[in-house]
Design a protein around this motif. Sequence first.
Motif, PDB file in Angstrom:
ATOM      1  N   ASP A  22      11.992  -3.034  24.058  1.00  0.00           N
ATOM      2  CA  ASP A  22      11.182  -3.626  25.128  1.00  0.00           C
ATOM      3  C   ASP A  22      11.758  -3.251  26.487  1.00  0.00           C
ATOM      4  O   ASP A  22      11.599  -3.967  27.458  1.00  0.00           O
ATOM      5  CB  ASP A  22      11.102  -5.148  24.968  1.00  0.00           C
ATOM      6  CG  ASP A  22      12.460  -5.812  25.058  1.00  0.00           C
ATOM      7  OD1 ASP A  22      13.475  -5.116  24.907  1.00  0.00           O
ATOM      8  OD2 ASP A  22      12.507  -7.031  25.287  1.00  0.00           O
ATOM      9  N   LYS A  23      12.431  -2.112  26.560  1.00  0.00           N
ATOM     10  CA  LYS A  23      13.128  -1.707  27.777  1.00  0.00           C
ATOM     11  C   LYS A  23      12.200  -1.130  28.840  1.00  0.00           C
ATOM     12  O   LYS A  23      12.562  -1.088  30.002  1.00  0.00           O
ATOM     13  CB  LYS A  23      14.212  -0.687  27.437  1.00  0.00           C
ATOM     14  CG  LYS A  23      15.318  -1.275  26.594  1.00  0.00           C
ATOM     15  CD  LYS A  23      16.373  -0.253  26.278  1.00  0.00           C
ATOM     16  CE  LYS A  23      17.460  -0.882  25.425  1.00  0.00           C
ATOM     17  NZ  LYS A  23      18.503   0.073  25.088  1.00  0.00           N
ATOM     18  N   MET A  24      11.006  -0.681  28.452  1.00  0.00           N
ATOM     19  CA  MET A  24      10.081  -0.102  29.415  1.00  0.00           C
ATOM     20  C   MET A  24       9.246  -1.188  30.093  1.00  0.00           C
ATOM     21  O   MET A  24       9.086  -2.278  29.557  1.00  0.00           O
ATOM     22  CB  MET A  24       9.166   0.909  28.725  1.00  0.00           C
ATOM     23  CG  MET A  24       9.904   2.135  28.235  1.00  0.00           C
ATOM     24  SD  MET A  24       8.871   3.232  27.283  1.00  0.00           S
ATOM     25  CE  MET A  24       9.043   2.509  25.662  1.00  0.00           C
ATOM     26  N   GLU A  25       8.718  -0.856  31.243  1.00  0.00           N
ATOM     27  CA  GLU A  25       7.872  -1.775  31.999  1.00  0.00           C
ATOM     28  C   GLU A  25       6.481  -1.812  31.359  1.00  0.00           C
ATOM     29  O   GLU A  25       5.818  -0.780  31.275  1.00  0.00           O
ATOM     30  CB  GLU A  25       7.771  -1.292  33.451  1.00  0.00           C
ATOM     31  CG  GLU A  25       7.183  -2.290  34.407  1.00  0.00           C
ATOM     32  CD  GLU A  25       8.144  -3.400  34.785  1.00  0.00           C
ATOM     33  OE1 GLU A  25       7.665  -4.443  35.222  1.00  0.00           O
ATOM     34  OE2 GLU A  25       9.370  -3.214  34.634  1.00  0.00           O
ATOM     35  N   GLU A  56       0.934  -6.278  28.714  1.00  0.00           N
ATOM     36  CA  GLU A  56       0.608  -6.533  30.122  1.00  0.00           C
ATOM     37  C   GLU A  56       1.552  -7.524  30.793  1.00  0.00           C
ATOM     38  O   GLU A  56       1.950  -7.337  31.929  1.00  0.00           O
ATOM     39  CB  GLU A  56      -0.833  -7.040  30.231  1.00  0.00           C
ATOM     40  CG  GLU A  56      -1.320  -7.271  31.646  1.00  0.00           C
ATOM     41  CD  GLU A  56      -1.377  -6.002  32.497  1.00  0.00           C
ATOM     42  OE1 GLU A  56      -1.048  -6.077  33.695  1.00  0.00           O
ATOM     43  OE2 GLU A  56      -1.735  -4.942  31.962  1.00  0.00           O
ATOM     44  N   LYS A  57       1.951  -8.584  30.090  1.00  0.00           N
ATOM     45  CA  LYS A  57       2.755  -9.647  30.705  1.00  0.00           C
ATOM     46  C   LYS A  57       4.245  -9.552  30.384  1.00  0.00           C
ATOM     47  O   LYS A  57       5.004 -10.453  30.724  1.00  0.00           O
ATOM     48  CB  LYS A  57       2.226 -11.006  30.266  1.00  0.00           C
ATOM     49  CG  LYS A  57       0.804 -11.249  30.701  1.00  0.00           C
ATOM     50  CD  LYS A  57       0.250 -12.539  30.139  1.00  0.00           C
ATOM     51  CE  LYS A  57      -1.213 -12.703  30.501  1.00  0.00           C
ATOM     52  NZ  LYS A  57      -1.821 -13.810  29.781  1.00  0.00           N
ATOM     53  N   ASN A  58       4.676  -8.483  29.722  1.00  0.00           N
ATOM     54  CA  ASN A  58       6.075  -8.321  29.309  1.00  0.00           C
ATOM     55  C   ASN A  58       6.592  -9.542  28.551  1.00  0.00           C
ATOM     56  O   ASN A  58       7.692 -10.017  28.782  1.00  0.00           O
ATOM     57  CB  ASN A  58       6.981  -8.047  30.522  1.00  0.00           C
ATOM     58  CG  ASN A  58       6.866  -6.636  31.015  1.00  0.00           C
ATOM     59  OD1 ASN A  58       6.661  -5.719  30.230  1.00  0.00           O
ATOM     60  ND2 ASN A  58       6.982  -6.454  32.307  1.00  0.00           N
ATOM     61  N   GLN A  59       5.804 -10.051  27.599  1.00  0.00           N
ATOM     62  CA  GLN A  59       6.183 -11.275  26.897  1.00  0.00           C
ATOM     63  C   GLN A  59       6.835 -11.013  25.538  1.00  0.00           C
ATOM     64  O   GLN A  59       7.553 -11.866  25.043  1.00  0.00           O
ATOM     65  CB  GLN A  59       4.975 -12.180  26.735  1.00  0.00           C
ATOM     66  CG  GLN A  59       3.782 -11.531  26.071  1.00  0.00           C
ATOM     67  CD  GLN A  59       2.551 -12.402  26.127  1.00  0.00           C
ATOM     68  OE1 GLN A  59       2.643 -13.563  26.485  1.00  0.00           O
ATOM     69  NE2 GLN A  59       1.412 -11.838  25.769  1.00  0.00           N
ATOM     70  N   ALA A  60       6.647  -9.850  24.945  1.00  0.00           N
ATOM     71  CA  ALA A  60       7.261  -9.551  23.648  1.00  0.00           C
ATOM     72  C   ALA A  60       8.688  -9.073  23.845  1.00  0.00           C
ATOM     73  O   ALA A  60       8.982  -8.291  24.743  1.00  0.00           O
ATOM     74  CB  ALA A  60       6.452  -8.489  22.910  1.00  0.00           C
TER      75      ALA A  60
END
Length: 90
Positions: A22-25, A56-60
């Motif tokens: 999950d390092k990418m935006e 979209e929300k960077n929630q995972a």
Amino acid sequence: MAVQTQAAESGKKEFIGTVKSDKMEKTIVVSIETLALHPLYKKYVKRSKKVKAHDEKNQAKMGDRVRVIECRPISKEKCWKLVEIIERAK
């Protein structure tokens, strides 16, 4: 009775996998594992593939079990979208 999902109605592919990065935006890397029958030995073998999905929300976060669905190409390698987080990592 089978429950109709959004993917079944639209004809898009839908998979459940584990978040490996999950390092990418706004992007997650999801590993999808399937069982395939070996043609000669008739034994089930684990096959895995990694796909990049739009979050979209960077929630995972890393280790989460997620559901992804096919969508239009968002970038060169990203053509999947996060639908829901099934289970959070411990």
